[in-house]
Design a protein around this motif. Sequence first.
Motif, PDB file in Angstrom:
ATOM      1  N   UNK A 110       0.851  -1.185   0.000  1.00 38.51           N
ATOM      2  CA  UNK A 110       0.000   0.000   0.000  1.00 38.51           C
ATOM      3  C   UNK A 110       0.887   1.236   0.000  1.00 38.51           C
ATOM      4  N   UNK A 112       0.130   3.989  -2.143  1.00 40.10           N
ATOM      5  CA  UNK A 112      -0.511   5.091  -2.881  1.00 40.10           C
ATOM      6  C   UNK A 112      -1.231   6.021  -1.915  1.00 40.10           C
ATOM      7  N   UNK A 113      -1.483   7.227  -2.389  1.00 47.32           N
ATOM      8  CA  UNK A 113      -2.118   8.227  -1.541  1.00 47.32           C
ATOM      9  C   UNK A 113      -3.618   7.974  -1.397  1.00 47.32           C
ATOM     10  N   UNK A 114      -4.242   7.534  -2.450  1.00 50.03           N
ATOM     11  CA  UNK A 114      -5.680   7.280  -2.382  1.00 50.03           C
ATOM     12  C   UNK A 114      -5.995   5.928  -2.994  1.00 50.03           C
ATOM     13  N   UNK A 135     -12.922   6.490   8.763  1.00 53.37           N
ATOM     14  CA  UNK A 135     -11.521   6.041   8.671  1.00 53.37           C
ATOM     15  C   UNK A 135     -10.850   6.006  10.031  1.00 53.37           C
ATOM     16  N   UNK A 136     -11.362   6.813  10.964  1.00 54.45           N
ATOM     17  CA  UNK A 136     -10.739   6.886  12.278  1.00 54.45           C
ATOM     18  C   UNK A 136     -11.707   6.360  13.323  1.00 54.45           C
ATOM     19  N   UNK A 158      -6.596  -1.092  11.138  1.00 47.07           N
ATOM     20  CA  UNK A 158      -6.150  -0.649   9.813  1.00 47.07           C
ATOM     21  C   UNK A 158      -4.862  -1.327   9.376  1.00 47.07           C
TER      22      UNK A 158
ATOM     23  N   UNK B 112      -2.404  17.332   1.768  1.00 47.13           N
ATOM     24  CA  UNK B 112      -1.871  17.009   0.440  1.00 47.13           C
ATOM     25  C   UNK B 112      -0.432  17.500   0.327  1.00 47.13           C
ATOM     26  N   UNK B 115       1.866  15.312   2.621  1.00 42.91           N
ATOM     27  CA  UNK B 115       2.206  14.016   2.021  1.00 42.91           C
ATOM     28  C   UNK B 115       3.413  14.154   1.090  1.00 42.91           C
ATOM     29  N   UNK B 116       3.370  15.134   0.207  1.00 38.65           N
ATOM     30  CA  UNK B 116       4.484  15.295  -0.743  1.00 38.65           C
ATOM     31  C   UNK B 116       5.751  15.803  -0.037  1.00 38.65           C
ATOM     32  N   UNK B 137       4.569   9.417   7.056  1.00 38.49           N
ATOM     33  CA  UNK B 137       3.855   9.427   5.777  1.00 38.49           C
ATOM     34  C   UNK B 137       2.740   8.382   5.777  1.00 38.49           C
ATOM     35  N   UNK B 141      -1.047   9.643   4.928  1.00 36.73           N
ATOM     36  CA  UNK B 141      -1.846   9.207   3.785  1.00 36.73           C
ATOM     37  C   UNK B 141      -3.292   8.949   4.218  1.00 36.73           C
ATOM     38  N   UNK B 142      -3.477   8.535   5.470  1.00 31.20           N
ATOM     39  CA  UNK B 142      -4.848   8.397   5.986  1.00 31.20           C
ATOM     40  C   UNK B 142      -5.512   9.765   6.171  1.00 31.20           C
ATOM     41  N   UNK B 143      -4.748  10.728   6.671  1.00 28.70           N
ATOM     42  CA  UNK B 143      -5.314  12.075   6.850  1.00 28.70           C
ATOM     43  C   UNK B 143      -5.749  12.635   5.502  1.00 28.70           C
ATOM     44  N   UNK B 144      -4.857  12.462   4.504  1.00 25.74           N
ATOM     45  CA  UNK B 144      -5.121  13.041   3.184  1.00 25.74           C
ATOM     46  C   UNK B 144      -6.343  12.386   2.541  1.00 25.74           C
ATOM     47  N   UNK B 145      -6.473  11.092   2.761  1.00 20.09           N
ATOM     48  CA  UNK B 145      -7.635  10.401   2.203  1.00 20.09           C
ATOM     49  C   UNK B 145      -8.914  10.907   2.868  1.00 20.09           C
ATOM     50  N   UNK B 146      -8.842  11.082   4.166  1.00 19.32           N
ATOM     51  CA  UNK B 146      -9.999  11.557   4.928  1.00 19.32           C
ATOM     52  C   UNK B 146     -10.438  12.954   4.476  1.00 19.32           C
ATOM     53  N   UNK B 148      -9.711  14.558   1.719  1.00 17.95           N
ATOM     54  CA  UNK B 148     -10.137  14.571   0.310  1.00 17.95           C
ATOM     55  C   UNK B 148     -11.562  14.038   0.185  1.00 17.95           C
ATOM     56  N   UNK B 208      -2.995  16.678  -7.728  1.00 15.37           N
ATOM     57  CA  UNK B 208      -3.832  15.915  -6.800  1.00 15.37           C
ATOM     58  C   UNK B 208      -5.048  16.727  -6.352  1.00 15.37           C
TER      59      UNK B 208
END
Lengths: 160, 258
Positions: A110, A112-114, A135-136, A158, B112, B115-116, B137, B141-146, B148, B208
């Motif tokens: 895993x 990737x960002x999304x 998610x949390x 997770x 975002x 992450x980068x 990181x 990535x979980x924060x960014x997914x949330x 977004x 992104x």
Amino acid sequence: MVTLERIQELLALVMDPEVPVLSIVDLGLVRSVERKETHIVLGIAPTYTGCPAMDVIHDRIREALSVLETDIKIESVLHPPWTTDWMSEAGKKKLEAYGIAPPVGKAADKRSLWGPSPTVRCPRCKSEDTALVSLFGSTACKSLYQCGSCNEPFDYFKCF
Amino acid sequence: MTFRMKWDTCDPKAAYVLHLADDALILGQRLSAWCGHGPILEQDIALTNIALDLIGLARQYYGYAAELIGEGCTENDLAYFRDSRSFMNHLICEQPNGHWGDTLARQFYFDTFHFFQLEALAESSDERLRHIAAKAIKETSYHAQYSAEWIIRLGDGTEESHAKIAQSLAHYAPFAHEFFVPAPVDQDAHNMGLGPDVSSLLPAWKEKVESILTLATLPAIDLGFAKKGGKAGVHSEHHGYILAEMQSLARAYPDATW
């Protein structure tokens, strides 16, 4: 001198304060055990950077090893970063039996960002008809799911 | 003449680590204020989880900065005994929480970028920074997914949620611009191989962000002029209030222990 096996046995009795069925050995937190002349050095990986349970875990380790009457030095091992891939298979089974769905797949895959969400099995009725609620969850390491078959909400550990 | 506070540092490496730490602490402190105020329990928990990750990350950075500064400096000294002018966080981190959409717009831009930034720090010339970044990181990535997902939900939601999130995103865009305008602290770090040339992170960030905005049926954003100064210690009026609340206990009882 105390054997490494004895130390491991004692560490296997130290339970995670948030997931009391898993020991720190099941979780893969114990990265190294070294016997020095005068003391024992343990390398313990933190799960999440901000995990508030780490202090409690360190205290419990000291308590469990106090029978050895040796000084204990605990070092926090950041690298390589802790991953759920280090959780033992026995640990995953205990987790599911306790009502928490174990991590699905390998964190190593895993990157990737999304990514797409994994299929998580309900720990109670074993249905795969489940949906992510948040998610949390109750702790940083868990997400909240709900089962579409038995309707019960449940925690998912997770993949991390 | 420049007045220097006790823990101000001339070491560019320590200054850069403090800049990273300050972002994490100030945004973590901001998000903590949602505790007990989230619209529903799950979202309250989500934001406080993210706050916890950020404060944990701040501790890693402050601990490292304290070692670099030496002279008995501790992570607590750096968090609680520096004044606004010494903090080098991006201005976006200190902006008020506003309504739910404001908080999520701020978070979406930051996550975002974060992450980068961490992806670049995982290649830093400094081993400790590489290790901290490689761990953080995963959380980010979980924060960014949330965040977004929330942008998509609000943008592609009702007429009202769409209008509100569009307004929040436009409001924070000039603050997000600051991420990509190098300040001396970034330039020094880049010259030493510690961190990225921040302007080089813009294309990936923009791509992104725009892909999420498209999914959210929201218009592309214009970064506009950069509202900047945070990385040089010149903050908005909000910053002093955050410090006043966050630092008052430690300053009133400097030797207090739990």
